[in-house]
Design a protein around this motif. Structure first.
Motif, short mmCIF file in Angstrom:
data_model
loop_
_atom_site.label_atom_id
_atom_site.label_comp_id
_atom_site.label_asym_id
_atom_site.label_seq_id
_atom_site.Cartn_x
_atom_site.Cartn_y
_atom_site.Cartn_z
N ARG A 53 42.62 33.96 36.66
CA ARG A 53 41.24 34.14 36.86
C ARG A 53 40.69 35.24 38.04
O ARG A 53 39.78 35.78 37.97
CB ARG A 53 40.63 32.56 37.36
N VAL A 54 41.73 35.19 39.01
CA VAL A 54 41.23 36.26 40.19
C VAL A 54 42.41 36.97 40.58
O VAL A 54 43.60 36.66 40.34
CB VAL A 54 40.65 35.33 41.45
N SER A 55 42.33 38.07 41.06
CA SER A 55 43.36 38.97 41.52
C SER A 55 43.73 39.00 43.15
O SER A 55 44.81 39.44 43.47
CB SER A 55 43.07 40.39 41.15
N SER A 56 43.04 38.00 44.00
CA SER A 56 43.44 37.70 45.16
C SER A 56 43.40 36.36 45.57
O SER A 56 43.19 35.57 44.64
CB SER A 56 42.32 38.48 46.22
N ASP A 57 44.07 36.06 46.62
CA ASP A 57 44.38 34.57 47.12
C ASP A 57 43.17 34.05 47.56
O ASP A 57 43.19 32.63 47.48
CB ASP A 57 45.51 34.47 47.99
N ALA A 58 42.33 34.65 48.26
CA ALA A 58 41.31 34.11 49.04
C ALA A 58 40.63 32.86 48.07
O ALA A 58 40.26 31.76 48.67
CB ALA A 58 40.43 35.06 49.70
N PRO A 59 40.01 33.09 47.08
CA PRO A 59 39.38 32.22 46.20
C PRO A 59 40.16 30.86 45.94
O PRO A 59 39.52 29.79 45.62
CB PRO A 59 39.02 32.85 44.90
N LEU A 60 41.49 31.01 46.07
CA LEU A 60 42.41 29.96 45.58
C LEU A 60 42.13 28.80 46.98
O LEU A 60 42.62 27.38 46.51
CB LEU A 60 43.80 30.24 45.32
N VAL A 61 41.94 29.11 47.81
CA VAL A 61 41.74 28.29 48.96
C VAL A 61 40.41 27.66 49.49
O VAL A 61 39.56 28.39 49.33
CB VAL A 61 42.37 28.98 50.40
#
Length: 445
Positions: A53-61
């Motif tokens: 869904r996303v290319s970076s880790d920030a939205p996962l937290v």
């Protein structure tokens, strides 16, 4: 293989979630926005180390948290393993295997194998070449984990080389030559980076070509299974080694000339079927030599543009339906069928690659059935129902074909609960699964 328990801490919308799973089909049912996709996204992360869904880790937290933790217990034949991924935005992610010492996240690759179908897969057919390259590279690193290092090395070399090309373009625009930190001119330093790019790029290209050959028959078979078989699905790999033609967008490194329906790529490059067949006969060293020749030919244009125009980052995986490219020519249903065929082919390649009993990948279908007509729903359900474990998300029960009858878990804000119909079908009383309860065996992992 199947996952028997999953624990999330500060992952997306879940401060804490603990869920017990079992072999066979399990459907996570709940309205949009309650967190169904977050659950299956976490499992996909443990397999590929990337989100669909996303290319970076920030939205996962979770908002306000500094890190997220995903833990899961897997059963693979007679073996049990426990994996943990610690997600640290802006810093290196860390992994634990069977409660061992922290190690690089990359070491999780190849242990848990999942194949995830999602609405985002339409981009595999309709999107830019980068989506198809990512598809190949993610599958490649699951099958051969050492190629995660190949990808990382290539990205590092490409970044450094692009920086030098930009410096050279700036210097040329000012009418001079700017020395690098060691006193050499930027242009002379490019020769060294050409060698690095050719070496690592050849390794990555050779691995991709071998993977495409493995995928090709499975894609054709899967597409035929999902449709009436009136059109044949085919893959063709186009490399920037030959037929290099710069595009008109100076900031894009993703676009290549479009292939015409008759199969003749624009710009005078060789037909991709011929080109890929030729490259497949070459050794890695021979491909590296081809890269060096192509880089030398492209050097004037690269210096003018300030970016690398030759390499695996410029390649294209063509998806052909009959004689026409699927992109731009396929109907909506055909586009969905081709995207599903690519994922099914990944599953079949992993099956081919299995060396131990119980190594079958876990199939995950994230809100896919709502996008399909009845015929495609039925065909897909009949294919995937044979897997050892299938996890499905759906907004309503009516989206799920009867072929996937099985356990139902209702997803509610902040947690899950056993669906009444599934609990009664097993002769048990409905029981809630507390979001805060820690599954035995996960404490302190």
């Amino acid at each position: 293989m199947y996952v028997e328990r999953l624990s999330l801490t500060d992952f997306r919308s879940y401060p804490q979630l603990d869920l017990t799973l079992e072999p066979g089909p399990t459907v996570l049912v709940g309205p949009n926005g309650v967190g169904k996709t977050n659950v299956v996204e976490a499992l996909g992360l443990l397999s590929t180390l990337s989100s669909h869904r996303v290319s970076s880790d920030a939205p996962l937290v979770a908002f306000g948290a500094s890190q997220a933790i995903v833990r899961a217990g897997f059963v693979r034949g007679a073996q049990r393993s426990q994996l943990e991924l610690e997600i640290n935005p802006g810093k290196a992610n860390r992994a634990r295997i069977n409660r061992g010492a922290p190690r690089r996240a990359r070491e999780l690759l190849g242990i848990a194998r999942t194949v995830l179908f999602a609405p985002e897969d339409l981009a595999l057919v309709k999107g830019d070449p980068s989506a198809r390259r990512r598809f190949l590279d993610e599958l490649l690193t699951v099958l051969v984990p050492r190629h995660a290092g190949t990808r990382s090395d290539y990205e590092r070399v490409l970044k450094q080389r692009n920086a030098l090309l930009k410096s050279a373009r700036t210097s040329r625009s000012r009418g001079g030559r700017v020395p690098d930190a060691h006193g050499a001119t930027v242009e002379s330093t490019l020769d060294v980076w050409d060698q690095h790019l050719a070496k690592v790029g050849a390794e990555l290209l050779a691995a991709r070509l071998a993977l495409v050959e493995r995928l090709r028959p499975h894609v054709a078979a899967a597409y035929a299974q999902l449709t009436d078989g009136s059109k044949a699905a085919e893959l063709a790999y186009r490399s920037s080694i030959e037929g290099f033609v710069p595009d008109d967008d100076a900031e894009s490194a993703d676009r290549l000339p479009e292939r015409s329906p008759e199969g003749d790529p624009g710009g005078g490059s060789a037909p991709s079927s011929v080109l890929s067949a030729e490259l497949e006969t070459l050794s890695v060293d021979e491909i590296g030599a081809r890269y060096l020749a192509a880089l030398a030919a492209a050097r004037p244009a690269e210096l003018e543009r300030g970016l690398s125009l030759v390499g695996p980052h410029r390649d294209e995986l063509e998806l052909l339906l009959g004689q026409a490219p699927a992109k731009g020519f396929a109907s909506h249903g055909e586009t969905w069928s081709f995207a599903l065929a690519l994922r099914l082919a990944s599953y079949y390649v992993m099956l081919d690659d299995s060396t131990v009993e119980g190594d079958e990948p876990i199939l995950i279908l994230d809100d896919v059935f709502a996008e399909l007509d009845v015929a495609r729903r039925t065909r897909l359900a009949a294919i995937v129902a044979r897997a050892e474990q299938v996890l499905v998300t759906a907004a309503v029960d009516g989206d799920i074909p009867p072929e996937l009858s099985g356990r139902r878990v209702r997803v509610v804000p902040g947690g899950t609960e056993e669906a009444d119909d599934a609990a009664h079908s097993r002769g048990a009383e409905p029981s809630a699964v507390e979001p805060s309860a820690v599954e035995p065996g996960l404490e302190g992992a």
